[in-house]
Design a protein around this motif. Structure first.
Motif, PDB file in Angstrom:
ATOM      1  N   LEU A 143       0.881  -1.125  -0.104  1.00  0.00           N
ATOM      2  CA  LEU A 143       0.045  -0.186  -0.045  1.00  0.00           C
ATOM      3  C   LEU A 143       1.124   1.318   0.101  1.00  0.00           C
ATOM      4  O   LEU A 143       1.925   1.427   0.863  1.00  0.00           O
ATOM      5  CB  LEU A 143      -0.851  -0.137   1.460  1.00  0.00           C
ATOM      6  N   VAL A 144       0.803   2.294  -0.992  1.00  0.00           N
ATOM      7  CA  VAL A 144       1.407   3.535  -0.928  1.00  0.00           C
ATOM      8  C   VAL A 144       0.290   4.322  -0.810  1.00  0.00           C
ATOM      9  O   VAL A 144      -0.892   4.523  -1.732  1.00  0.00           O
ATOM     10  CB  VAL A 144       2.285   3.806  -2.439  1.00  0.00           C
ATOM     11  N   LEU A 145       0.351   4.998   0.259  1.00  0.00           N
ATOM     12  CA  LEU A 145      -0.650   6.075   0.863  1.00  0.00           C
ATOM     13  C   LEU A 145      -0.119   7.455   1.119  1.00  0.00           C
ATOM     14  O   LEU A 145       0.898   7.595   1.742  1.00  0.00           O
ATOM     15  CB  LEU A 145      -1.114   5.522   2.328  1.00  0.00           C
ATOM     16  N   ALA A 146      -0.688   8.545   0.229  1.00  0.00           N
ATOM     17  CA  ALA A 146      -0.338   9.826   0.354  1.00  0.00           C
ATOM     18  C   ALA A 146      -0.432  10.177   1.849  1.00  0.00           C
ATOM     19  O   ALA A 146      -1.590   9.988   2.323  1.00  0.00           O
ATOM     20  CB  ALA A 146      -1.282  10.639  -0.502  1.00  0.00           C
ATOM     21  N   LEU A 147       0.364  10.806   2.506  1.00  0.00           N
ATOM     22  CA  LEU A 147       0.539  11.137   3.738  1.00  0.00           C
ATOM     23  C   LEU A 147      -0.767  11.599   4.247  1.00  0.00           C
ATOM     24  O   LEU A 147      -1.112  12.963   3.917  1.00  0.00           O
ATOM     25  CB  LEU A 147       1.942  11.776   4.324  1.00  0.00           C
ATOM     26  N   PRO A 148      -1.629  11.243   5.174  1.00  0.00           N
ATOM     27  CA  PRO A 148      -2.907  12.033   5.520  1.00  0.00           C
ATOM     28  C   PRO A 148      -2.544  12.794   6.585  1.00  0.00           C
ATOM     29  O   PRO A 148      -1.529  12.598   7.401  1.00  0.00           O
ATOM     30  CB  PRO A 148      -3.772  10.689   6.084  1.00  0.00           C
ATOM     31  N   ARG A 149      -3.558  13.696   7.017  1.00  0.00           N
ATOM     32  CA  ARG A 149      -3.496  14.449   8.284  1.00  0.00           C
ATOM     33  C   ARG A 149      -3.136  13.588   9.516  1.00  0.00           C
ATOM     34  O   ARG A 149      -3.555  12.226   9.556  1.00  0.00           O
ATOM     35  CB  ARG A 149      -4.577  15.454   8.517  1.00  0.00           C
ATOM     36  N   PRO A 150      -2.658  14.052  10.507  1.00  0.00           N
ATOM     37  CA  PRO A 150      -1.904  13.176  11.618  1.00  0.00           C
ATOM     38  C   PRO A 150      -3.194  12.318  12.149  1.00  0.00           C
ATOM     39  O   PRO A 150      -2.563  11.002  12.418  1.00  0.00           O
ATOM     40  CB  PRO A 150      -1.304  14.105  12.388  1.00  0.00           C
ATOM     41  N   ARG A 151      -4.106  12.841  12.503  1.00  0.00           N
ATOM     42  CA  ARG A 151      -4.830  12.087  13.353  1.00  0.00           C
ATOM     43  C   ARG A 151      -5.889  10.940  12.260  1.00  0.00           C
ATOM     44  O   ARG A 151      -5.898   9.714  12.657  1.00  0.00           O
ATOM     45  CB  ARG A 151      -6.273  12.880  13.817  1.00  0.00           C
ATOM     46  N   MET A 152      -5.755  11.323  10.945  1.00  0.00           N
ATOM     47  CA  MET A 152      -6.212  10.168  10.061  1.00  0.00           C
ATOM     48  C   MET A 152      -5.190   9.088   9.746  1.00  0.00           C
ATOM     49  O   MET A 152      -5.416   7.897   9.617  1.00  0.00           O
ATOM     50  CB  MET A 152      -6.882  10.838   8.708  1.00  0.00           C
ATOM     51  N   LEU A 153      -3.975   9.457   9.809  1.00  0.00           N
ATOM     52  CA  LEU A 153      -2.815   8.706   9.693  1.00  0.00           C
ATOM     53  C   LEU A 153      -2.973   7.479  10.790  1.00  0.00           C
ATOM     54  O   LEU A 153      -2.740   6.291  10.455  1.00  0.00           O
ATOM     55  CB  LEU A 153      -1.527   9.376   9.649  1.00  0.00           C
ATOM     56  N   ALA A 154      -3.109   7.980  12.122  1.00  0.00           N
ATOM     57  CA  ALA A 154      -3.370   7.015  13.048  1.00  0.00           C
ATOM     58  C   ALA A 154      -4.136   6.070  12.862  1.00  0.00           C
ATOM     59  O   ALA A 154      -3.953   4.677  12.783  1.00  0.00           O
ATOM     60  CB  ALA A 154      -3.448   7.747  14.630  1.00  0.00           C
ATOM     61  N   ARG A 155      -5.314   6.426  12.480  1.00  0.00           N
ATOM     62  CA  ARG A 155      -6.540   5.676  12.364  1.00  0.00           C
ATOM     63  C   ARG A 155      -6.390   4.503  11.155  1.00  0.00           C
ATOM     64  O   ARG A 155      -6.530   3.462  11.015  1.00  0.00           O
ATOM     65  CB  ARG A 155      -7.684   6.241  12.110  1.00  0.00           C
ATOM     66  N   SER A 156      -5.734   5.103  10.041  1.00  0.00           N
ATOM     67  CA  SER A 156      -5.685   4.631   8.725  1.00  0.00           C
ATOM     68  C   SER A 156      -4.226   3.413   9.042  1.00  0.00           C
ATOM     69  O   SER A 156      -4.460   2.111   8.565  1.00  0.00           O
ATOM     70  CB  SER A 156      -4.959   5.245   7.780  1.00  0.00           C
ATOM     71  N   LEU A 157      -3.270   3.685   9.607  1.00  0.00           N
ATOM     72  CA  LEU A 157      -2.285   2.593  10.154  1.00  0.00           C
ATOM     73  C   LEU A 157      -3.050   1.570  10.928  1.00  0.00           C
ATOM     74  O   LEU A 157      -2.698   0.298  10.577  1.00  0.00           O
ATOM     75  CB  LEU A 157      -1.239   3.171  10.794  1.00  0.00           C
ATOM     76  N   LEU A 214      -1.612  -1.823  17.679  1.00  0.00           N
ATOM     77  CA  LEU A 214      -3.147  -2.059  18.105  1.00  0.00           C
ATOM     78  C   LEU A 214      -3.734  -2.549  16.998  1.00  0.00           C
ATOM     79  O   LEU A 214      -4.659  -3.317  17.272  1.00  0.00           O
ATOM     80  CB  LEU A 214      -3.349  -0.397  18.212  1.00  0.00           C
ATOM     81  N   GLY A 215      -3.352  -2.229  15.693  1.00  0.00           N
ATOM     82  CA  GLY A 215      -3.963  -2.951  14.609  1.00  0.00           C
ATOM     83  C   GLY A 215      -3.624  -4.582  14.879  1.00  0.00           C
ATOM     84  O   GLY A 215      -4.681  -5.423  14.351  1.00  0.00           O
ATOM     85  N   LEU A 216      -2.562  -4.871  15.164  1.00  0.00           N
ATOM     86  CA  LEU A 216      -2.334  -6.436  15.395  1.00  0.00           C
ATOM     87  C   LEU A 216      -3.078  -6.829  16.482  1.00  0.00           C
ATOM     88  O   LEU A 216      -3.603  -8.137  16.406  1.00  0.00           O
ATOM     89  CB  LEU A 216      -0.870  -6.584  15.597  1.00  0.00           C
ATOM     90  N   GLU A 217      -3.330  -6.205  17.560  1.00  0.00           N
ATOM     91  CA  GLU A 217      -3.792  -6.781  18.749  1.00  0.00           C
ATOM     92  C   GLU A 217      -5.503  -6.918  18.380  1.00  0.00           C
ATOM     93  O   GLU A 217      -6.061  -7.872  18.610  1.00  0.00           O
ATOM     94  CB  GLU A 217      -4.021  -5.730  19.700  1.00  0.00           C
ATOM     95  N   GLN A 218      -5.934  -6.114  17.498  1.00  0.00           N
ATOM     96  CA  GLN A 218      -7.250  -6.174  17.008  1.00  0.00           C
ATOM     97  C   GLN A 218      -7.600  -7.349  16.227  1.00  0.00           C
ATOM     98  O   GLN A 218      -8.809  -8.050  16.304  1.00  0.00           O
ATOM     99  CB  GLN A 218      -7.870  -4.833  16.329  1.00  0.00           C
ATOM    100  N   ALA A 219      -6.896  -7.691  15.406  1.00  0.00           N
ATOM    101  CA  ALA A 219      -7.015  -8.628  14.374  1.00  0.00           C
ATOM    102  C   ALA A 219      -6.480  -9.914  14.681  1.00  0.00           C
ATOM    103  O   ALA A 219      -6.031 -11.262  13.892  1.00  0.00           O
ATOM    104  CB  ALA A 219      -6.279  -8.221  12.973  1.00  0.00           C
TER     105      ALA A 219
END
Length: 237
Positions: free
Chosen positions: A81-95, A135-140
């Motif tokens: 995944l190549v993701l144009a850098l989002p705004r910081p709060r959205m980056l956290a959720r996206s990761l 956090l993503g790993l813990e969720q999945a």
């Protein structure tokens, strides 16, 4: 927290696993409400998943007896995944979201519509990125951390890195107004590029097309980046 993810350093010489991170200890108290003798799902970072029995839970630490570790982590998605850098709060959720979905290779890219100030965000510190991936790993219930690369200049990325990344992969970039709808259930090893809020500029679209990538769309609706990424991954794989 569907998985208590452990580093090898968390396991002592007697085989007991210790959790001392305040966030996770608090979660065990307030959300799981566990007591001594309860079994929970454990996983070793980069390794197997299994079960552990809670030996003790205090204010600052928890101790588990590892019962068994015999399951492999879930299969990763065949995507970079190549993701144009989002705004910081959205980056956290996206990761967190893409990690939970099984993405193991992530490139954060600068494009024309990315605010330069985003690159100064504390969210890009390695420790903060790792926290969101964790956090993503813990969720999945996964144990394999994604690899995250930062690309601060679009043109060198397209000229130098993109041809290498496209070797043996199908290249797709999501952008409103493209003639082709995003395909479904392809399963191919794929390089997926997602632009910023407002999309790629025409120059960037031309360069991606010239590089051999195919432009795709998700319909008429304009979505937030985190929503678009989730929808694209779900549709493709």
């Amino acid at each position: 927290m569907n998985l208590i993810l452990l580093d090898l350093a968390d396991i002592d010489a007697d085989g007991y696993a210790w959790v001392r991170d305040p966030r996770r200890v608090r979660h065990l108290h307030e959300v799981h409400g566990v007591a001594s003798g309860d079994e929970l799902t454990l996983g070793i970072l980069g390794g197997a998943i299994g079960r552990g029995r809670l030996i003790s839970l205090g204010e600052h630490e928890a101790c588990f007896e590892v019962i068994r570790l015999e399951l492999s982590p879930p299969a990763p998605l065949p995507v970079h995944l190549v993701l144009a850098l989002p705004r910081p709060r959205m980056l956290a959720r996206s990761l967190e979201h893409v990690t939970a979905l099984g993405v193991k290779h992530i490139t954060l890219l600068h494009t024309r519509r990315v605010e330069k100030s985003y690159w100064q965000s504390p969210e890009l510190a390695p420790g903060r990125i790792r926290d969101h991936l964790w956090l993503g790993l813990e969720q999945a219930r996964d144990t394999v951390l994604p690899e995250v690369t930062l690309e601060r200049r679009f043109k060198p990325f397209v000229e130098d890195r993109l041809p290498e990344l496209l070797q043996g992969r199908r290249g797709l970039f999501a952008h409103p107004g493209m003639p082709s709808a995003c395909p479904r259930g392809i399963g191919d090893d794929t390089l997926l590029l997602v632009g910023p809020e407002g999309g790629f500029i025409p120059y960037e679209v031309e360069r991606l097309l010239d590089a051999g990538c195919q432009g795709v769309h998700l319909g008429e609706r304009i979505l937030r980046v985190e929503t678009a990424v989730t929808a694209l991954l779900a549709r493709l794989f």
